[in-house]
Write a protein that holds these residues in place. Structure first.
Motif: not given
Lengths: 594, 97
Positions: A479-497
Motif C-alpha cells: 500500500a505504501f508503494g502505491l501511495a509513493a508512486a501516485t499521491i506523494f509526487p503529485a502533492l510535492m509537484m503541486g507545492i514546489f513546482t
C-alpha cells in the motif's frame, strides 16, 4: 482466573472505553465528520496520528519480521519514521494553508481539473484498500489468538467489529478514541518489552538493553544472539545478507509512501494553524518513536528467547523434547497458538525431540544428522505475525500482561482500520459523489453514502484478507508503494513546482499503472493466489522486489509529469497565485468547504 | 495617483520578500534532507561498512543508526525545522497573528 477470562476482561474493558468515547463525541455535521472542526491541539493530534499510523503492521507484525530477518529488516524502522520528515518539511504546512478537507481536493484545485481529482481519488482508494487488507490479516491473528479460534474465524469476527466501530463516528469520535487507543497500545507494547529487557539485560529501557550485555552469558546481547544463530545454521542477526540496492529502494518507498497516505495527511488538516501543522508532525513522531525504538529490542530479545526455548541447554546440547513441550507449563503458549494454525511442529524422525535449525544450510543439516536429530527442521511453522502477541507468554510474564497485549494489538488494528475506512469513505462520498457525480447531494445523503462506502470496502478487504499477499507488514508495504508512486509526487509537484494539470494526470496514471502491474505480476492479479508470473525471490527487474517498487513508480511519476508539462500549456495565472499563497503561512483562515 | 503608485511599490516589495522567504525555506529543507538521507541511507545502509570499526554493544555503529540513531535524528530534524520556520515566519512577517 484463566488466561482466556483475563484476555476477555482487558479487551472488553478497552472496547467499552472506545465505544463510550465514540458515543460521547459523535459527529453531528459533515465538517465534524471529516475534520473534527479543526479544534485539535497539536499534541492531541500527534497522539491520534500515532494511533492512526501504528497499525497491526507496526504493533503485531513488524518486530516479528525484524526478529526472523535481523538487520536487513531495519528498513521498516527507518522507512516508517523517516517518512514523517518528508511529511513535516514538504507537505503538512502547505496543505494546512490550502485549507480544504481532503487530499484529492487539493490535487483537483491545484491542477484545476476534475480529471486530476478523479485520478487522485482512484489512487487513494486503491492504496487504502490494500492497506486495509494488511490490517485485516493482523485483526485475524489477534482475534484468532484471543478467542482461541482459527485466524480465518478471527478475521470474520474482527471484520464485523471494525465495521460497527468505524461507522459510529467520524473524525471527531475517531480523534478522541484514538488518543485512548494510543495509550492502550503503547502501554501494551512497552510493558512486556521492559520486563523482557530487565530479564535479559538488567536494563529497563529496551532500546538500551538491545546494545547491553546478556546477563546469563556476560557477553553483549547481540553477540550472544549472533553466535546462537550461527550454530543453528541461520544468518547472523546483525549482518547484512540481502541485496543493498533493494534495501535502499524499499526504505525509500516506505518513506515517501508514508508522506502520501491519505489517512495520515488528513490529520494535518485538523490543526488550527500552519505552525501547528509543523509541530504536529513532530509530536506524531515522538509518540511513534516510543514504539519504533522499542520494536528492534522486542525482535532481537524474542528471537533469543524462542531459540532458547527450543534449545534449553544451548545449541551445543540437545533440542527440547516433545514431552517437555506437552507437560512443562512454560511451553503452554505453543498449544494455544497451534489452534490458530499459525504455529506448527512435528517430530519428523520420531526421536521424541523437536529440533529447530536451518535445514537449508548443508552444514547445519550435517551437524543435526550426526547428532541423530534428523535432517529436517521440526519447527514446521512459525508465522512471523504471531511473535509480538506470543512474546509475553514465551517470556513467561504474568497473565495480566498477556491480556494487555491482546487489547493493545486489537487497538492498533482497529484504530488504523477505522482511520483508513474514514479516508476511503470521504474519498467516495465527498470527492467522488459530491465533487463529481451528484454535487447537490444533501449532508444527510453524503453521510449515508460515506457509511455505505465503508461497508463495501471492509467487505472487499475481508475477502482479500482471507488469502493475504504476505504478512501484515508486507501487505501494508505494498500500500505504501502505491501511495509513493501516485499521491506523494503529485502533492510535492503541486507545492514546489509549476507542473500543469496534464503533467500531473499523466504522472499519477503512469505511477499507478506501472506499480500496480509490477505488484500484480509478483503477488498475483488482484492478489488472487497462483496468478503471479514472478516471485519476490526472483523478481522481474534486477533485485527490485514488488514491495520496493514504489520508489521506482514515484521516479517515473515525476519524470513523466515534467516531460508532459513542458510540452503543454503552462498553468493559468490564478493557479500560479494559488501556489504562491500556499507557500506563505499568513492568512491561513479556517478551512472552507466548497 | 500617488497612492496607487505606492501601493504598486508595496506590492512589488511584498512579492520580493515572498521570493526571499521561499528561497530561505527551500534552503533549510535541503540542508535538513541531506542530514535525513545521511543518517538513514548513509550511516544505516550504504556507509555501514565504513563504520564497522566503531563497536557499539556487540555490533557496530551502522547497526545502531539503522535501528535507533536514524529515528532519533529524524525527531530532532522535525522539531528543528518547526522552530526554525516559525522564526523565519516572524523575520519575514508572514506568520499568522
Amino acid at each position: 482466573m484463566d488466561q482466556f477470562t483475563i484476555n476477555l476482561l482487558f479487551v472488553g474493558a478497552s472496547f467499552a472505553l472506545y465505544i463510550g468515547i465514540a458515543i460521547w463525541a459523535r459527529a453531528g455535521s459533515t465538517s465534524e465528520f471529516y475534520a473534527a472542526g479543526r479544534g485539535v491541539h497539536p499534541v492531541t493530534n500527534g497522539m491520534a496520528t500515532a494511533a492512526d499510523w501504528m497499525s497491526a503492521a507496526s504493533f503485531i507484525s513488524m518486530a516479528g519480521l525484524i526478529a526472523f530477518t535481523g538487520y536487513d529488516n531495519s528498513t521498516f524502522l527507518m522507512g516508517w519514521t523517516g517518512g514523517y520528515v518528508l511529511l513535516a518539511l514538504l507537505l503538512a504546512p502547505y496543505l494546512r494553508k490550502f485549507g480544504k478537507y481532503t487530499v484529492s481536493e487539493f490535487i483537483g484545485d491545484r491542477f484545476y481539473s476534475p480529471t486530476a481529482r478523479l485520478v487522485a481519488v482512484i489512487c487513494l482508494i486503491i492504496a487504502s484498500v490494500t492497506y486495509v487488507i494488511g490490517q485485516m490479516t493482523g485483526v485475524g491473528v489477534a482475534f484468532g489468538r484471543f478467542l482461541e479460534v482459527s485466524s480465518t474465524t478471527g478475521l470474520l469476527i474482527g471484520a464485523v467489529i471494525v465495521f460497527a466501530y468505524a461507522v459510529f463516528g467520524g473524525m471527531k469520535g475517531v480523534t478522541y478514541t484514538q488518543v485512548a487507543q494510543y495509550v492502550v497500545l503503547i502501554t501494551a507494547y512497552t510493558i512486556p518489552a521492559v520486563f523482557i529487557s530487565l530479564q535479559l539485560t538488567g536494563n529497563p529501557i529496551p532500546g538500551l538493553g538491545l546494545f547491553g550485555d546478556h546477563q546469563a552469558t556476560g557477553e553483549p546481547l547481540l553477540a550472544t544472539l549472533d553466535a546462537l544463530l550461527r550454530d543453528l545454521g541461520f544468518n547472523e542477526y546483525t549482518t547484512h545478507n540481502g541485496d543493498t540496492f533493494n534495501m535502499v529502494l524499499f526504505t525509500l518507498s516506505l518513506m515517501i509512501g508514508t508522506a502520501g497516505l491519505p489517512h495520515v495527511i488528513m490529520r494535518f488538516f485538523t490543526v488550527p494553524k500552519v505552525s501547528d501543522a509543523r509541530w504536529s508532525a513532530g509530536w506524531a513522531l515522538v509518540f511513534i518513536a516510543l514504539l519504533y525504538l522499542t520494536a528492534p529490542a522486542v525482535g532481537a530479545m524474542a528471537r533469543l528467547n524462542i531459540t532458547d526455548m527450543f534449545w534449553p541447554n544451548g545449541a551445543q546440547s540437545e533440542p527440547v523434547s516433545l514431552e517437555q513441550i506437552e507437560n512443562d507449563p512454560r511451553y503452554d503458549w505453543m498449544a494455544t497458538w497451534q489452534k490458530t494454525g499459525l504455529l506448527g511442529w512435528e517430530d519428523k524422525n520420531g526421536d521424541g525431540k523437536i529440533a529447530y535449525f536451518n535445514d537449508k544450510n548443508p552444514d547445519a543439516v550435517a551437524k543435526a544428522e550426526a547428532a541423530g536429530w534428523g535432517s529436517a527442521n521440526e519447527l514446521t511453522n512459525f508465522n512471523n505475525d504471531i511473535l509480538v502477541l506470543a512474546n509475553p507468554e514465551i517470556a513467561n510474564l504474568p497473565s495480566w500482561v498477556i491480556g494487555l497485549v491482546a487489547a493493545g494489538g486489537l487497538a492498533a488494528a482497529l484504530s488504523t482500520a477505522a482511520g483508513l475506512l474514514l479516508a476511503i469513505s470521504s474519498a467516495v462520498s465527498h470527492d467522488l459523489l459530491k465533487g463529481q457525480l451528484t454535487p447537490n447531494m444533501s449532508e444527510k445523503t453524503e453521510l449515508l453514502s460515506a457509511r455505505i462506502a465503508m461497508a463495501v470496502s471492509i467487505a472487499v478487504a475481508t475477502w482479500l484478507g482471507l488469502n493475504p499477499p504476505g504478512f501484515a507488514a508486507q501487505t501494508v508495504a505494498l500500500a505504501f508503494g502505491l501511495a509513493a508512486a501516485t499521491i506523494f509526487p503529485a502533492l510535492m509537484m503541486g507545492i514546489f513546482t509549476k507542473v500543469n494539470s496534464k503533467g500531473a494526470v499523466a504522472g499519477m496514471l503512469t505511477g499507478l499503472v506501472v506499480t500496480l502491474v509490477y505488484i500484480f505480476l509478483h503477488k498475483g492479479w488482484f492478489f488472487v493466489p497462483d496468478t503471479n508470473s514472478f516471485t519476490d525471490a526472483d523478481p522481474l527487474l534486477g533485485s527490485i522486489k514488488s514491495t520496493s517498487f514504489g520508489a521506482v513508480g514515484a521516479a517515473l511519476n515525476f519524470t513523466v509529469a515534467f516531460i508532459v508539462s513542458k510540452m503543454t500549456a503552462p498553468i493559468p495565472r490564478e493557479i500560479e497565485e494559488l501556489v504562491e499563497s500556499v507557500r506563505i503561512p499568513r492568512g491561513a483562515g479556517t478551512a472552507v468547504d466548497h | 495617483m500617488a497612492d496607487q503608485l505606492s501601493q504598486t511599490a508595496r506590492h512589488a516589495a511584498t512579492q520580493k520578500d515572498d521570493k526571499a522567504y521561499w528561497a530561505a525555506n527551500v534552503r533549510i529543507i535541503l540542508i535538513s534532507l541531506v542530514i535525513w538521507a545521511l543518517v538513514s541511507f548513509g550511516f544505516g545502509i550504504l556507509l555501514r561498512p565504513m563504520l564497522s570499526g566503531i563497536a557499539v554493544g556487540g555490533t557496530d555503529l551502522g547497526f545502531w543508526f539503522a535501528q535507533q540513531g536514524s529515528i532519533i535524528v529524524f525527531l530532532a530534524l522535525i522539531f528543528f525545522y518547526a522552530w526554525r520556520m516559525n522564526k523565519l515566519d516572524k523575520e519575514f512577517g508572514v506568520d499568522e497573528e
